[in-house]
Design an enzyme around this catalytic site. Structure first.
Site, PDB file in Angstrom:
ATOM      1  N   HIS A 138     -37.134  18.922  -8.045  1.00  0.00           N
ATOM      2  CA  HIS A 138     -36.747  17.622  -8.577  1.00  0.00           C
ATOM      3  C   HIS A 138     -36.169  16.686  -7.522  1.00  0.00           C
ATOM      4  O   HIS A 138     -36.117  17.012  -6.330  1.00  0.00           O
ATOM      5  CB  HIS A 138     -35.758  17.810  -9.727  1.00  0.00           C
ATOM      6  CG  HIS A 138     -34.520  18.581  -9.324  1.00  0.00           C
ATOM      7  ND1 HIS A 138     -33.592  18.084  -8.471  1.00  0.00           N
ATOM      8  CD2 HIS A 138     -34.116  19.829  -9.664  1.00  0.00           C
ATOM      9  CE1 HIS A 138     -32.639  18.970  -8.299  1.00  0.00           C
ATOM     10  NE2 HIS A 138     -32.937  20.048  -9.006  1.00  0.00           N
ATOM     11  N   HIS A 155     -34.163  17.502  -4.506  1.00  0.00           N
ATOM     12  CA  HIS A 155     -34.773  18.095  -3.311  1.00  0.00           C
ATOM     13  C   HIS A 155     -35.392  17.048  -2.398  1.00  0.00           C
ATOM     14  O   HIS A 155     -35.883  17.374  -1.319  1.00  0.00           O
ATOM     15  CB  HIS A 155     -35.865  19.090  -3.704  1.00  0.00           C
ATOM     16  CG  HIS A 155     -35.351  20.245  -4.502  1.00  0.00           C
ATOM     17  ND1 HIS A 155     -35.531  20.353  -5.851  1.00  0.00           N
ATOM     18  CD2 HIS A 155     -34.640  21.322  -4.130  1.00  0.00           C
ATOM     19  CE1 HIS A 155     -34.967  21.457  -6.288  1.00  0.00           C
ATOM     20  NE2 HIS A 155     -34.406  22.071  -5.261  1.00  0.00           N
ATOM     21  N   LYS A 208     -37.607  27.221 -10.366  1.00  0.00           N
ATOM     22  CA  LYS A 208     -36.715  26.178 -10.867  1.00  0.00           C
ATOM     23  C   LYS A 208     -37.414  24.853 -10.570  1.00  0.00           C
ATOM     24  O   LYS A 208     -38.246  24.777  -9.680  1.00  0.00           O
ATOM     25  CB  LYS A 208     -35.368  26.236 -10.145  1.00  0.00           C
ATOM     26  CG  LYS A 208     -34.552  27.455 -10.523  1.00  0.00           C
ATOM     27  CD  LYS A 208     -33.150  27.329  -9.984  1.00  0.00           C
ATOM     28  CE  LYS A 208     -32.421  28.649 -10.076  1.00  0.00           C
ATOM     29  NZ  LYS A 208     -31.137  28.605  -9.371  1.00  0.00           N
TER      30      LYS A 208
HETATM   31  N1  ARG Z   1     -32.852  27.466  -1.619  1.00  0.00           N
HETATM   32  C1  ARG Z   1     -31.622  26.825  -1.302  1.00  0.00           C
HETATM   33  C2  ARG Z   1     -31.263  25.830  -2.398  1.00  0.00           C
HETATM   34  O1  ARG Z   1     -32.143  25.341  -3.096  1.00  0.00           O
HETATM   35  C3  ARG Z   1     -31.659  26.082  -0.002  1.00  0.00           C
HETATM   36  C4  ARG Z   1     -31.930  26.944   1.211  1.00  0.00           C
HETATM   37  C5  ARG Z   1     -31.494  26.291   2.476  1.00  0.00           C
HETATM   38  N2  ARG Z   1     -31.764  27.088   3.646  1.00  0.00           N
HETATM   39  C6  ARG Z   1     -31.069  28.163   4.020  1.00  0.00           C
HETATM   40  N3  ARG Z   1     -31.463  28.815   5.087  1.00  0.00           N
HETATM   41  N4  ARG Z   1     -29.996  28.546   3.382  1.00  0.00           N
HETATM   42  O2  ARG Z   1     -30.111  25.536  -2.573  1.00  0.00           O
END
Ligand code: ARG
Length: 569
Positions: free
Chosen positions: A135, A138, A132
């Protein structure tokens, strides 16, 4: 070094003890009440005594008068009772010399609370979802997360930065379907992550017309979960292509991770945790799915297993937390994500507690507000996003043009343009409290005027150029100081408090705001006082020492919020 607030608070605690023997107040309690008056005529520090009238059972002016009589502290030259306030005036020269000489002695460790003592902190941040777009949404987790890591390292913690990549989930089924239908190896190799995003966006557009696509994606993901060789190879390749892209952005920010163990890493670590949940009778069936009921804690159920037995985001987080505790024996494990995930974290933190892990209270979620662009919500699926790499590229381009215009012969324009361009955006982002929603207006983010990152970097370079011409930097001795010099020393003195606040509140913006204060104080000093050209030897030496102190503290502060500095701009 004990800060002015602490020293004064300690002396005040003693004064309270002698005037009001029945009451004990700690220095910390009093320190929290002390304020910096907005105007130096009202003192350098003030105690609003109404904050004490309840506990001390006396009227504020009475308290102020009593404490003034019993108070004694070497740092404070005199006190003044003004209504309900007790105001403190420092011995300006002695105070300033102490601050400057402390910074000279401690160097860039000045301001470290030294509370870490080698304890370990794990920080989970950035963590984009593979394939994805990476952007502007983040930016928060990436720069807040990394600043928190740097702040903890500065305080003496051993830090482990983890990029918990979103490298597992149904999006891979979608991507595999889209790739086979509309993609090609050549297009992905040359188009890199943009091509993956294009495929992902196209999948969603076409799936709206064609329902069978969703089923096909679920089937491909199921094959992936069953270790189908071809799908595994594609999946690995998609991750590799994405990581390559992320790392370019991280390099611009000076960010490296200690681990890229993403969600997929925990696949084989979940069954053990499911057993613990069963042992503790935590799992109940809800429409075929296994959940932990959290009614008692006023939260919706935490989903653990889907109806088809596949695991979910919280399940992987639970397995990851246990793995990290066992691997790193952390004192704290910090997760930085948008506030939209606050419930998710509250739920699975509670599950960890119910599973009997006594370290549940060492898990910390640090949320932040949403980002919109020019007033519009971000939307990955429709492609309405600003990619970080594009944003940085624009900023660097602008910085390069300005740098070359101002200084055509400069040696390292590329390095400076990257530091200034990326710095402008980071600083703009970290200027506000993290919970505040941000409307990102590109023009503002790329502005180099006013209270911006480039202005702070420019001020830093100014200190460097003065020091280059100045030569030796000696001790500061007493002399009749100008207002601007005292104000600068007072600002330098509050750096340790700033760091404490930033750590206590998980709030890098405390440092950003401090940087602006320090730059303003330095630039006023620079405007009002001669430094190198000063003919009074004592004053000249002191001013060079002050410039050196600003160079040290500003450099440290900028570094703590992921900003690069250059000695020349
Ligand atoms: N990949 C997730 C997102 O983009 C964030 C992960 C955050 N860390 C975790 N341990 N849940 O929303």
């Amino acid at each position: 070094m004990l800060t002015l607030k602490k020293k004064t608070a300690e002396a005040l605690a003693a004064a309270v003890g002698s005037c009001f023997p029945a009451v004990t107040l700690t220095a910390d309690e009093i320190a929290a009440m002390l304020e910096y008056p907005p105007d130096a005529n009202m003192g350098d520090l003030a105690l609003p005594c109404f904050k004490l009238s309840r506990v001390l059972r006396a009227a504020p002016p009475q308290i102020a008068a009593a404490l003034a009589g019993a108070f004694s502290c070497t740092e404070i030259a005199r006190t003044e009772v003004a209504g309900g306030y007790l105001n403190f005036f420092i011995d300006r020269t002695a105070f300033s010399a102490r601050v400057i000489n402390t910074i000279r002695a401690e160097g860039d460790m000045y301001g470290s609370p030294r509370t870490g003592n080698g304890k370990t902190v794990v920080l989970d941040y950035s963590s984009p979802n593979v394939a994805k777009p990476f952007h502007i949404g983040h930016l928060g987790t990436t720069v807040i997360g990394h600043s928190l890591k740097l702040l903890h390292e500065f305080a003496g913690y051993h830090c482990i930065g983890i990029n918990h990549l979103g490298d597992w989930g149904t999006q891979f089924g979608k991507l595999i379907v889209a790739y086979r239908k509309w993609g090609s190896r050549e297009a992905v190799e040359s188009g890199e992550i943009d091509e993956l995003v294009r495929l992902y966006v196209r999948f969603h557009a076409e799936a709206e017309q064609d329902e069978s696509l969703g089923d096909a994606a679920r089937a491909e993901f199921a094959k992936l979960e069953a270790h189908d060789e071809e799908n595994i190879a594609l999946w690995k390749w998609f991750i590799e292509i994405s990581l390559r892209e992320y790392q370019k952005t991280y390099a611009m920010l000076g960010i490296t991770f200690d681990s890229y163990n993403g969600e997929s890493f925990y696949t084989d670590k979940m069954p053990r945790q499911l057993d613990v949940m069963r042992e503790k009778n935590l799992l109940t069936l809800d429409d075929g799915a296994s959940v932990v009921n959290l009614d008692e804690y006023n939260m919706p159920v935490c989903l653990i297993l889907k109806r088809d037995g596949s695991t979910l985001y919280p399940t992987r987080d639970i397995a990851a937390a246990v793995y990290r505790k066992e691997t790193y024996d952390f004192d704290k494990c910090i997760y930085v994500t948008s506030a939209g995930q606050s419930l998710h974290f509250a739920q699975w933190f509670k599950v960890i507690e119910l599973m009997g892990y006594e370290w549940a209270d060492r898990l910390v979620h640090v949320p932040y507000g949403t980002v919109s662009i020019n007033g519009a919500k971000l939307a990955t699926r429709t492609g309405n996003v600003v990619l970080l790499k594009d944003l940085f590229a624009q900023a660097v381009e602008k910085a390069r043009a300005i740098t070359l215009e101002k200084n055509p012969g400069i040696e390292n324009p590329d390095e400076i343009a990257e530091a200034v361009g990326v710095g402008a955006i980071v600083f703009h982002y970290l200027a506000n409290n993290r919970m505040r929603d941000i409307n990102f207006v590109l023009e503002d983010a790329l502005s180099f005027d006013g209270n911006t990152g480039p202005y702070a970097q420019y001020t830093y370079a100014r200190t460097a150029s003065i020091l280059e011409k100045a030569g030796e930097c000696g001790e500061m001795k007493s002399y009749a100081m100008e207002e601007a010099e005292v104000a600068l020393c007072k600002t330098l003195a509050t750096f340790p408090e700033t760091i404490n606040a930033a750590l206590a509140e998980y709030e890098p913006s405390c440092v950003t705001r401090y940087i602006l204060e320090l730059c303003a104080a330095f630039n006023r000093f620079y405007h009002d006082c001669q430094i190198i050209t000063c003919t009074d030897e004592t004053a000249r030496a002191a001013r060079i020492a002050m410039t050196n102190a600003v160079h040290t503290v500003l450099g440290r502060a900028l570094g703590l919020i992921c900003m690069k500095t250059t000695e020349k701009i």
